[in-house]
Enzyme design. Structure first.
Site, PDB file in Angstrom:
ATOM      1  N   ASP A  60       0.812  -1.210   0.000  1.00  0.00           N
ATOM      2  CA  ASP A  60       0.000   0.000   0.000  1.00  0.00           C
ATOM      3  C   ASP A  60       0.850   1.266   0.000  1.00  0.00           C
ATOM      4  O   ASP A  60       2.045   1.232   0.282  1.00  0.00           O
ATOM      5  CB  ASP A  60      -0.886   0.034   1.249  1.00  0.00           C
ATOM      6  N   LYS A  90      -3.805   3.345  -2.396  1.00  0.00           N
ATOM      7  CA  LYS A  90      -4.992   4.177  -2.576  1.00  0.00           C
ATOM      8  C   LYS A  90      -4.706   5.558  -2.002  1.00  0.00           C
ATOM      9  O   LYS A  90      -4.030   5.708  -0.994  1.00  0.00           O
ATOM     10  CB  LYS A  90      -6.202   3.582  -1.844  1.00  0.00           C
TER      11      LYS A  90
END
Length: 467
Positions: A248, A270
């Site tokens: 991530d 994200k």
């Protein structure tokens, strides 16, 4: 090589320790762990030894040393503060061909007690031959960090199936290859992560020819708030054995540097209004990679079960029968607040703590504002940088005082950490002028006042100014 490393079986065998002080008590403790029948010779006993005597774990001869006390002993340790007594013990033991160790006197020893890494039944012994015991202990400490405590369970598991493996494979080479595959594969990881029943079932299936030894698995690992020193031992071990890493945006570059160098790296980060992959696609990616037989590291910032959507990912893994394990990480609230010098609870200021997220959607933040403005608590808000002005407005509108202390921390626990303090009325303007960038953590409550006294982490000024 001046000495030959050997391991002596001492269970129920008579051993003699001459001396009754603190050092002697440590030697007795080692012999007790090995199951020896221990007799201590000393006029007086250290409290630890007195407790062992009261519990019936040792015998005590309340006298000075006499050579006849050596009769029948298979091993002797001298641990007195009298050099002459120690020499006498060594001389008399050697005359009887009894192995003898004299503490801090290698010239009087016929054996050396090493520094020990105990993962029973697995043992690692480190010795300098008596020349540099402190160095040996330092090396042992390093080895301790490399060998998980659960390796003892893995050794015991192997012993449980040793005969069955002998029956299944006729040559030593076949057995060696099989055990290497077990220890380095899913079965070994199941044992190390405490899933021993699942490991036994898988082992029985493989040995009966009904199961496969090689299949993929997923490690859902919390990478912590940024400082790689905050990783758990298990996280680091799995990071260094994965075939592929799915990571991530919140995983720091310092943590990423510890991932196995030849692992395939897949970024699925994200950010606000921009997702590299939708969550459902990430879930299916993990399934596909594991079904290809790969060891998949799903690396997340913080803790995977605190605003990390880890629960959704393992639901999909379970639905598809993919083996997995979850490794907790230090969540940002804990790690970042500590590095910022802001305790989340304090007897005088906050008796509870609330974690929430501050996503801005359609210009508003949808939170339980009444819960957030309760007194005597600390509120920690993840992902709230963009929504900070709205968060401050709503908290004041729902009853929080405008002068309530609040802080925001950018890239906490790393050398790029920046902290901006203010109140609900002033912080949005301060943050805008400071030009902070995500990831940031917001801390609201009277505990923020303590930062002035408790701040201890000082990142490099050059790094902070460059960030």
């Amino acid at each position: 090589m001046e000495t030959l490393p050997i391991f002596m079986k001492l269970r129920d065998r008579p051993c003699l320790v001459v001396g009754g002080g603190e050092i002697a008590s440590r030697k007795v403790s080692l012999l007790e762990k090995a199951g020896a029948s221990v007799t201590v010779v000393s006029p007086e006993l250290h409290p630890t030894l007195a407790k062992s005597l009261a519990e019936g774990r040792i015998r005590h001869l309340a006298s000075v040393f006499e050579p006849a006390q050596l009769d029948g002993a298979v091993l002797v340790i001298a641990a007195t503060d009298d050099a002459e007594v120690n020499r006498a013990v060594s001389r008399e033991a050697q005359a009887r061909n009894i192995p003898v160790n004299v503490v801090d006197a290698p010239e009087l020893c016929t054996f050396i007690v090493p520094s020990i890494v105990d993962r029973s039944p697995l043992l690692v012994a480190v010795s300098s031959g008596g020349t540099a015991p402190v160095l040996a202990r330092m090396l042992r400490t390093r080895i301790e960090t490399l060998i998980p405590a659960t390796y003892g369970r893995l050794a015991a598991f192997a012993a449980e199936f040793r005969e069955a493996v002998k029956q299944r494979f006729s040559t030593g080479q076949q057995r060696r290859i099989f055990w290497e595959d077990v220890f380095q594969g899913v079965i070994g990881e199941q044992v190390l992560s405490g899933q021993e029943e699942a490991a036994r079932h898988a082992m029985q299936q493989v040995l009966s020819g009904r199961g496969e030894l090689h299949h993929g698995e997923v490690y859902l690992v919390g990478g912590g708030p940024g400082d790689p020193d905050l990783l758990t031992f298990r996280a680091l071990r799995l990071m260094q054995q994965a075939d592929v890493c799915v990571y991530d945006k919140l995983v720091s570059k310092e943590v990423m540097a510890l991932v196995r160098r030849d692992a395939e790296l897949i970024y699925v980060g994200k950010s606000r209004d921009q997702h590299t992959l939708p969550q459902e696609d990430i879930n299916q990616l993990l399934v596909r990679l594991a079904k290809e037989g790969k060891r998949v590291l799903r690396l997340k910032g913080g803790d995977p079960f605190i605003f990390g959507r880890g629960g959704e990912e393992i639901e999909t893994l379970m639905e598809n029968g993919i083996p997995f394990q979850v490794v907790p990480g230090i969540t940002a609230a804990n790690g970042v607040s500590s590095y910022a010098g802001i305790p989340l609870t304090h007897r005088d200021y906050a008796q509870s703590c609330l974690f929430t997220t501050g996503h801005l959607k359609d210009g508003s933040v949808n939170l339980d504002w009444d819960a957030l403005v309760r007194p005597n608590q600390t509120v920690v808000i993840y992902m709230g940088l963009v929504g900070l002005p709205e968060i401050c407005r709503q908290m004041v509108a729902h009853g929080a005082p405008e002068n309530l202390p609040i802080a925001i921390v950018q890239q906490g626990t790393t050398q790029r950490q920046r902290v901006v303090e203010g109140t609900l009325a002033t912080l949005p303007g301060l943050v805008e002028r400071a030009g902070l960038r995500a990831p940031c953590l917001i801390i609201v409550g009277q505990v923020v006042r303590l930062r002035e006294k408790l701040a201890w982490f000082a990142p490099s000024p050059e790094v902070v100014s460059a960030g």
